[in-house]
Design a protein around this motif. Structure first.
Motif: not given
Length: 415
Positions: A74-75, A78-79, A191
């Motif tokens: 989730p971190v 995020k975005n 990522q």
């Protein structure tokens, strides 16, 4: 060095010096500060006897890499528009499993590998590799080496898609999976690793419904064995098992062979030794290369109960990094540990671990290296490292391998 000075000897894997040569730092830690705590609370062990003890301790458990990613995603994402794949991809990696899950995954992989003629797959892949990938005057031998384990894996996987023929892409995916285990990883890198995990996971998933695959293809083989075992793993979990077979097949072979080639260039007498060696000598030399190169530098254990080692108490539920690379060069076990000794007769290295989590792919890795050494030495004898080009190492802590080996054909031996 007194006790106060010894405390200043710290494990420093994020430094440029460590990336260039970790063994200097590991040797100091092993001698002067062999049980120490890192900056994030992790404990690190450097001596052979301590590491082997924990590897074989049935009370110790592995780290939960998939659970770690599940909490972090989730971190990490995020975005972004990315979906979480790191936790799914690593769900059934054998080195992060315990209990029944580990037993089931290990049996799946062992039975799958036993269903193939490993020697035939390796020899056919070697023939193709030598015929098709040594045709440049100035090759990057690190890139060339990365093709071989891809060919071996693909020979088991038997894809119908051309996606598996982009060997540079497969190398990138494998390295991302390896690097995802590291410490001190930035969100941006996570990522990128997640994107690569998505590719390998979705690509393999599609083949679970691919009727064009032969019955001997790895996907169908694992599906069949899983069914025979009562279907303990779901489709997604089987995909995760295949990803660790993919990563294990590629990364460890590439890292050990590239490091070996570099040592051949440094000491050409090793080439002559291999060319004149008999089968028994080749087997012994292969074990020495595995000790010296140690592609997997660390593994992790967690202690449910406090552990006392040489008067130091490691609290319960600590994350303990076991430095396999340091253990393999411990002078208390290995004479002249910083040198390749081709005929080293006593060689209890920990490259494949020890105990219940001993690497399930060790047999295939040994077969590849033993089969490869003599023909590779013959070819390498015709090359030299390109002058003026600095050797780079892959950035990473858990795995170690040469990033580039720019070479040129010798005028005398080249065609």
């Amino acid at each position: 060095m007194d006790n106060q000075q010894a405390k200043l000897v710290k494990w420093n894997p994020s430094s440029a010096e460590y990336n260039h040569n970790p063994y200097l730092n590991l040797a100091e830690c092993r001698e002067y500060n062999p049980i120490q705590q890192g900056i994030y609370g992790e404990w690190v062990l450097f001596r052979y006897e301590h590491i082997k003890q924990l590897l074989r301790d049935p009370s110790c458990i592995t780290a939960d890499l998939s659970g770690f990613f599940e909490k972090k995603e989730p971190v990490i994402l995020k975005n972004t528009n990315q979906c979480p794949f790191l936790s799914k991809t690593t769900k059934k990696w054998l080195m992060y499993l315990d209990g029944d899950d580990h037993k089931v995954a290990r049996e799946l992989v062992e039975r799958a590998l036993k269903s193939y003629d490993l020697e035939q797959h390796v020899n056919e892949s070697l023939d193709k590799w030598f015929a098709e990938f040594f045709n440049e005057e100035k090759p990057d031998l690190a890139s060339v080496v990365s093709v071989l384990p891809s060919l071996v894996f693909v020979s088991f996987y038997q894809p119908t898609s051309d996606e598996w023929k982009s060997y540079e892409h497969l190398k990138k995916i494998s390295h991302s999976l390896a690097s995802s285990q590291d410490v001190y990883v930035s969100i941006k890198k996570y990522q990128a690793y997640n994107a690569d995990a998505e590719w390998i996971f979705t690509t393999i998933s599609k083949d679970f419904d691919n009727d064009e695959l032969t019955e001997s293809a790895l996907v169908k083989t694992l599906k069949r064995i899983n069914a025979e075992m009562g279907s303990p793993f779901s489709k997604d979990e089987l995909v995760s098992v295949i990803t660790i077979m993919f990563f294990g097949a590629l990364e460890t072979t590439v890292d050990s062979v590239t490091t070996g080639i570099l040592e051949f260039f440094k000491d050409p007498s090793l080439i002559d030794y291999v060319l004149n060696a008999d089968a028994k000598q080749i087997n012994i030399f292969a074990e020495e290369l595995l000790r010296f190169a140690a592609p997997q530098q660390y593994t992790i254990r967690i202690n449910p109960q406090p552990i006392e080692i040489e008067g130091i108490v490691i609290p319960a539920n600590s994350k303990i990094f076991l430095s396999l690379a340091s253990a393999n060069r411990d002078p208390a076990v290995f004479e002249n540990p910083e040198q390749i000794v081709p005929d080293r007769s006593y060689n209890p290295h920990l490259t494949f671990g020890s105990g219940s989590h001993t690497c399930v792919g060790a047999k295939l890795a040994r077969l590849e290296l033993r089969t490869l050494l003599k023909p590779l030495a013959k070819i390498i004898k015709g090359y030299s490292l390109e002058e003026g080009v600095e050797i780079e190492w892959q950035r990473g802590i858990f795995m170690r391998g040469v990033k580039n080996l720019f070479s040129v054909k010798n005028q005398v031996n080249g065609n």
